[in-house]
Scaffold this motif. Structure first.
Motif, PDB file in Angstrom:
ATOM      1  N   ARG A 222      10.102   2.883  -4.419  1.00 13.35           N
ATOM      2  CA  ARG A 222      10.229   4.315  -3.678  1.00 13.35           C
ATOM      3  C   ARG A 222       9.219   4.072  -2.449  1.00 13.35           C
ATOM      4  N   GLN A 225       4.142   7.608  -0.946  1.00 14.00           N
ATOM      5  CA  GLN A 225       4.021   9.250  -0.750  1.00 14.00           C
ATOM      6  C   GLN A 225       2.438   9.530  -0.618  1.00 14.00           C
ATOM      7  N   ASP A 228      -0.192   8.969  -3.405  1.00 16.93           N
ATOM      8  CA  ASP A 228      -0.156   7.497  -3.904  1.00 16.93           C
ATOM      9  C   ASP A 228      -1.665   7.382  -3.924  1.00 16.93           C
ATOM     10  N   ASP A 245       1.167   5.010  -8.157  1.00 11.86           N
ATOM     11  CA  ASP A 245       1.619   6.386  -7.955  1.00 11.86           C
ATOM     12  C   ASP A 245       0.444   7.356  -8.037  1.00 11.86           C
TER      13      ASP A 245
END
Length: 480
Positions: A222, A225, A228, A245
């Motif tokens: 993905r 973000q 993260d 993550d």
């Protein structure tokens, strides 16, 4: 014959008064920097900031003059003192030549005030010593004491940094982790590279490749973000940044809680990188333990390291300087952050939804929690550090510390990262608390953020908690 700067005076506004001071006593004038609040500091102490290798106390001149609600300062006047002191003022007015004999008085720590009550003298040094008695005891520690901090005895259990990838729990050996940080904005993507490489960034003059652990382990990919995190690991002569993550906890576990990973844990892209699993107590599941050496042995990662940092002298320099670095767990309380030596931290766990309250315990004791069969007190650090309001949310953590047989948990708003600090960026902290206890013994300069983080002395933290708890419980006990 007097020099020009001896005969000059600097005029500022503070606390509703015009204040004149000898320019010769002023080292410099700076814009009001970001100031780190000092818990239990005297009234009028705004906090501390970093100024060229020193931790500079910043005091409100308006508060010294008796203004209970001084205006927001725009400048800080740095006085020539040992150690230096910063006076926060509303505005700077003029720099002019002194008239008459006033400059003699101004050179001896006295200020000329002009306000509604008329012109008068103000003894600055007497005010500082009266209202900030801790300044009298402040002494700069010898350099060797700052650079060579005695290490706290390591816990006999195994220690891991826990993190989450695609909803699954993983961990790395804590001794392989150099830092944990937010994803830098300056990550530079490289063309024609493997999918596992996010990019590169510079950390203390070293170029580090950022590798996606999701991609390396064959998990669903993905986009990067905002929440993260980057985990910087050192493996032999190499340093590598791993994208995860989020960080979950610091785990301590007995050796018998760690066993070999089943074969099914190493399939597809995750081949041979998960060496063992940690069995969490109370049936809370398993944590996959990654082996840093096997991460770096991956053909894709080894190629990236060769392409982005092939200079052997850089690797050797990194290895040599690693011995002169210290790691700190950075905690957040309200709007402030503080550091705690990671060697003193047993583990970091989520704050339980419910704690068992102790009868007649002081308010700062939130209760007790069960940690692998041992009951430990949980102390609310927001109350201990006089942070207003209440913290909420899932980020709250308990930092468990043990020293000299005493173990306690300290509830904090969040654990933001692990910070690795060069010895040259560690500075002695001035004694600024009202009660005389030296809770902060050092400060760390965070160069890339232009900030200073006060570092907690874990022995002082536990000693204060133990002494206060004994005092408060004794005070609440009925007289015999």
């Amino acid at each position: 014959m007097e020099s020009d700067d001896t005969r000059q005076r600097l005029t500022v506004r503070a606390g509703g008064a015009r204040v004149a001071m000898a320019a010769a006593g002023v080292a410099e004038v700076i814009r009001t920097p970001r100031v780190t609040r000092v818990p239990h500091g005297p009234p009028g102490l705004l906090g501390v900031t970093h100024l060229r290798g020193l931790v500079l106390p910043v005091v409100s001149l308006g508060a010294l003059l008796g203004d209970d609600h001084p205006a927001d300062s725009t400048r800080v006047v740095v006085l020539r003192r040992d150690p230096p002191i910063g006076l926060a003022v509303d505005t700077i007015e003029t720099l002019t030549a002194s008239e008459g004999d006033g400059q003699v008085e101004l050179q001896h720590g006295r200020l000329m005030l002009d306000d509604a009550s008329g012109a008068r003298w103000f003894d600055l040094d007497a005010a500082l010593q009266d209202r900030f008695a801790a300044f009298r005891a402040a002494r700069r520690a010898p350099e060797r004491e700052v650079a060579a901090r005695p290490a706290v005895a390591a816990a006999p259990d195994l220690a891991f940094l826990g993190f989450v990838l695609a909803g699954q729990d993983y961990a790395l050996p804590l001794d392989a982790v150099a830092e944990v940080m937010a994803v830098p904005k300056a990550v530079v993507a490289l063309p024609r590279t493997e999918a596992v490489l996010i990019g590169v960034f510079e950390l203390r003059a070293e170029v580090l490749p950022v590798v996606s652990l999701r991609a390396l382990l064959g998990l669903a990919e993905r986009a990067v973000q905002a929440d993260d995190r980057i985990v910087v690991v050192h493996i032999g002569d190499h340093r590598l940044a791993l994208l995860v993550d989020r960080i979950s906890v610091i785990l301590r576990a007995s050796r018998d809680a760690v066993g070999p990973a089943p074969t099914l844990f190493n399939r597809a892209g995750g081949e041979a990188r998960i060496d063992s699993v940690l069995r969490l107590p109370d049936g809370r599941g398993l944590v996959s333990i990654l082996v840093p050496e096997r991460v770096i042995a991956d053909d894709r990662v080894s190629r990236l390291l060769a392409e982005t940092g092939d200079q052997k002298d850089m690797a050797m320099a990194s290895t040599t300087s690693a011995a002169a670095r210290e790691r700190f767990l950075v905690i957040r309380l309200g709007d402030e952050t503080y550091g705690l030596p990671i060697a003193a931290v047993d583990e970091v766990v989520r704050l339980p939804e419910t704690l068992t309250r102790l009868p007649k315990a002081p308010a700062y004791i939130q209760g007790v929690m069960n940690l692998r069969g041992k009951v430990i007190p949980v102390i609310d650090q927001r109350q201990r550090f006089s942070v207003s309001g209440e913290a909420t949310g899932e980020a709250r953590r308990v930092v468990v510390v043990t020293l000299d047989g005493l173990q306690a948990g300290f509830a904090v708003d969040a654990v933001s990262r692990i910070l690795e600090v060069e010895a040259e960026d560690l500075m002695p902290a001035p004694e600024l608390s009202n009660d005389g206890d030296r809770l902060f013994d050092r400060a760390a300069k965070v160069e890339r953020e232009g900030d200073v983080i006060l570092l907690i002395d874990p022995r002082a933290l536990l000693a204060r908690a133990e002494a206060d708890l004994l005092r408060d419980l004794t005070a609440r006990s009925p007289a015999s």
